[in-house]
Scaffold this active site. Structure first.
Site, PDB file in Angstrom:
ATOM      1  N   SER A  28       0.841  -1.210   0.000  1.00 15.09           N
ATOM      2  CA  SER A  28       0.000   0.000   0.000  1.00 15.09           C
ATOM      3  C   SER A  28       0.870   1.252   0.000  1.00 15.09           C
ATOM      4  O   SER A  28       0.627   2.205  -0.748  1.00 15.09           O
ATOM      5  CB  SER A  28      -0.908   0.017   1.230  1.00 15.09           C
ATOM      6  OG  SER A  28      -1.842  -1.026   1.164  1.00 15.09           O
ATOM      7  N   GLY A 100      -5.696  -3.921  -8.298  1.00 12.82           N
ATOM      8  CA  GLY A 100      -6.836  -3.035  -8.045  1.00 12.82           C
ATOM      9  C   GLY A 100      -6.387  -1.725  -7.420  1.00 12.82           C
ATOM     10  O   GLY A 100      -6.878  -0.648  -7.770  1.00 12.82           O
ATOM     11  N   SER A 173     -13.671   0.577   1.929  1.00  8.46           N
ATOM     12  CA  SER A 173     -12.614   0.429   0.934  1.00  8.46           C
ATOM     13  C   SER A 173     -11.640   1.595   0.973  1.00  8.46           C
ATOM     14  O   SER A 173     -11.994   2.739   0.675  1.00  8.46           O
ATOM     15  CB  SER A 173     -13.215   0.321  -0.471  1.00  8.46           C
ATOM     16  OG  SER A 173     -12.183   0.457  -1.426  1.00  8.46           O
ATOM     17  N   ASP A 325      -6.993  -8.536   3.742  1.00  9.43           N
ATOM     18  CA  ASP A 325      -6.207  -9.381   2.831  1.00  9.43           C
ATOM     19  C   ASP A 325      -5.728 -10.668   3.506  1.00  9.43           C
ATOM     20  O   ASP A 325      -5.093 -11.507   2.863  1.00  9.43           O
ATOM     21  CB  ASP A 325      -4.992  -8.606   2.313  1.00  9.43           C
ATOM     22  CG  ASP A 325      -5.415  -7.471   1.389  1.00  9.43           C
ATOM     23  OD1 ASP A 325      -6.504  -7.565   0.789  1.00  9.43           O
ATOM     24  OD2 ASP A 325      -4.660  -6.479   1.280  1.00  9.43           O
ATOM     25  N   ARG A 398      -2.524 -14.386  -3.070  1.00 15.77           N
ATOM     26  CA  ARG A 398      -2.717 -14.761  -1.658  1.00 15.77           C
ATOM     27  C   ARG A 398      -3.314 -16.159  -1.515  1.00 15.77           C
ATOM     28  O   ARG A 398      -3.069 -16.846  -0.519  1.00 15.77           O
ATOM     29  CB  ARG A 398      -3.571 -13.715  -0.935  1.00 15.77           C
ATOM     30  CG  ARG A 398      -2.900 -12.336  -0.922  1.00 15.77           C
ATOM     31  CD  ARG A 398      -3.449 -11.413   0.119  1.00 15.77           C
ATOM     32  NE  ARG A 398      -3.158 -10.025  -0.216  1.00 15.77           N
ATOM     33  CZ  ARG A 398      -1.975  -9.426  -0.033  1.00 15.77           C
ATOM     34  NH1 ARG A 398      -0.971 -10.086   0.494  1.00 15.77           N
ATOM     35  NH2 ARG A 398      -1.806  -8.160  -0.377  1.00 15.77           N
TER      36      ARG A 398
END
Ligand code: S3P
Length: 445
Positions: A28, A100, A173, A325, A398
């Site tokens: 991130s 994404g 989100s 996640d 993942r």
């Protein structure tokens, strides 16, 4: 990268994992450091950048939009920004691969600058919903042409005279929140995002560090994040700590493999990201945080993890954003616990790199683990995984890593149909685990 030829792998029962490791930089923060650097004035210097496919695609996109992005001989990355409003239409299309975060944040970054860009991605990304971002960005005056169902490929026409908006997030989100805030950076006036449930706050922290006029207020339990647009950002020096979402895999591997004792150094412990550690500790996992310190505006620490007898727990829905996640690897841990683990509030798992709820459940069942599920919940019966199944990973890194970890403690072995997508977030994953003593290798090895 060409993922045409799938690379199956298998993993087998291993002896205790031992050693000290680091994992690659936080994904991130890596995307954001490149993007914020691209619209800041001056040279942003980044150390610890995650050099995985997702982030490399973001770096290429920023270069195509006009920023100068260069890796230095000492391993750091420099981004020479163009200033707010300085991004230009790229010559070719922007390919975000599997990511994404890459495409949704970049859409926000471009939304209030008069440019035109075509955004594409791989087969997994092309199935994922983009309406969650095009809906609020259209309110700024941005125009989109999308494929059927608001999906990629899409063309964005940034607004030349964007109007600020106030937007309440309809789903938890951080990507949607960030896209709106980034559009607000180059929009005169105040743009506000109302977040009923807190999600990862890297955009807020990092934009503030870049000098954005950004304020966060708590209004009746909801976070109101406001940014005053039209002010330049200033380049920063950023040191990116290890990704807790990557650390999750060796952490669970050590917990479920008897005799393990490992240390994972320099992991980011931002409270919006530590839900898995809390959950595993609730389950009886022996995880101690050592050497807790502040680095670059984030709490970091070393995770000391020892093999543990885990017990099943209920994971409440309000914890989901802080470990969104991590459910695939938690489900693997749960299959080795005593008793049942119930996870709730999982609706967002349906729209990740794969439908992760379905992919995880199918993988568990193939390996002899009993499960029950609903639209947004999953129950995993513990007691150990017999193994033996070949898991379909659906282009999802993942899912791939989770089931390789399962094999280290399962009775037979586990196999995955394709390991290629691990490179989107965790290059060197197999080698790193094998260095600790894991037995992951070519199928049948
Ligand atoms: C991310 C936000 C989350 C997470 C993703 C990274 C980010 O996605 O799943 O891996 O960096 O903002 P959502 O915003 O879709 O929850």
């Amino acid at each position: 990268m060409n993922h045409a030829a799938p690379t199956p792998l298998s993993s087998r029962k291993s002896q205790g994992l031992k050693g000290r490791i680091t994992v690659p930089g936080d994904k991130s923060m890596s995307h954001r450091s490149l993007m914020f650097g691209a619209i800041a004035r001056g040279k942003t210097r980044i150390s610890g950048l995650l050099e995985a496919e997702d982030v490399v695609n973001t770096a290429k996109a920023m270069a195509a939009l006009g920023a100068k992005v260069e890796k230095q001989p000492d391993g750091t990355w420099h981004v020479e920004g163009v200033g707010i409003g300085g991004l230009a239409s790229p010559k070719g299309e922007l390919d975000f691969g599997n990511s994404g975060t890459g495409v949704r944040l970049a859409m926000g970054l471009m939304a209030s600058t008069p440019l035109t860009a075509r955004c594409v991605g791989d087969a997994s990304l092309s199935k994922r919903p983009m309406g969650r971002v095009t809906t609020p960005l259209s309110q700024f005056g941005t125009r989109f042409e999308t494929a059927e169902g608001n999906r990629l490929p899409l063309t964005i026409h940034g607004a030349g005279d964007a109007k600020p908006i106030t937007y309440t997030l309809p789903m938890a989100s951080a990507q949607v929140k960030s896209a709106v805030l980034l559009a607000g950076i180059n929009t005169r006036g105040t743009t506000t995002v109302i977040e009923p449930v807190a999600t990862r706050d890297h955009t807020e922290r990092m934009l503030k560090a870049f000098g954005a006029k950004l304020e966060v207020k708590d209004v009746g339990g909801a976070r109101h994040i406001s940014v005053e647009g039209g002010h330049e950002l200033t380049a920063q020096d950023i040191a990116i700590p290890g990704d807790p979402s990557s650390a999750a895999f060796p952490m669970v591997a050590a917990l479920i493999t008897p005799g393990s004792d490992i240390v994972i150094e320099n992991i980011m412990l931002n409270p919006t990201r530590t839900g898995l550690i809390t959950t595993l500790q609730d389950m009886g996992g022996d995880i101690t945080i050592e050497n807790r310190r502040l680095a670059g505006g984030e709490e970091v620490g070393d995770l000391h993890v020892k093999a543990s007898r885990l017990k099943g727990v209920r994971v409440p829905p309000e914890r989901a954003p802080s470990m969104i996640d991590e459910y695939p690897i938690l489900a693997v841990a749960a299959s080795f616990a005593v008793g049942t683990t119930r996870m709730e509030g999982l609706e967002e798992l349906r729209v990740k790199e794969s439908d992760r709820l379905a992919a995880v459940e199918a993988g568990l069942q193939l390996n002899g683990v009993l499960t029950q599920s609903g639209k947004d919940w999953l129950e995993v019966n513990g007691g150990g995984a017999p193994g033996g199944g070949k898991v379909v990973t659906h282009m999802d890194h993942r899912i791939a890593m989770s089931f390789l970890v399962m094999g280290l403690a399962s009775r037979i072995f586990t196999r995955i149909d394709d390991s290629a997508f691990i490179a989107t977030s965790f290059p060197g994953f197999v080698e790193l685990l094998n260095r600790l003593g894991a037995k992951i290798g070519a199928e049948g090895a």
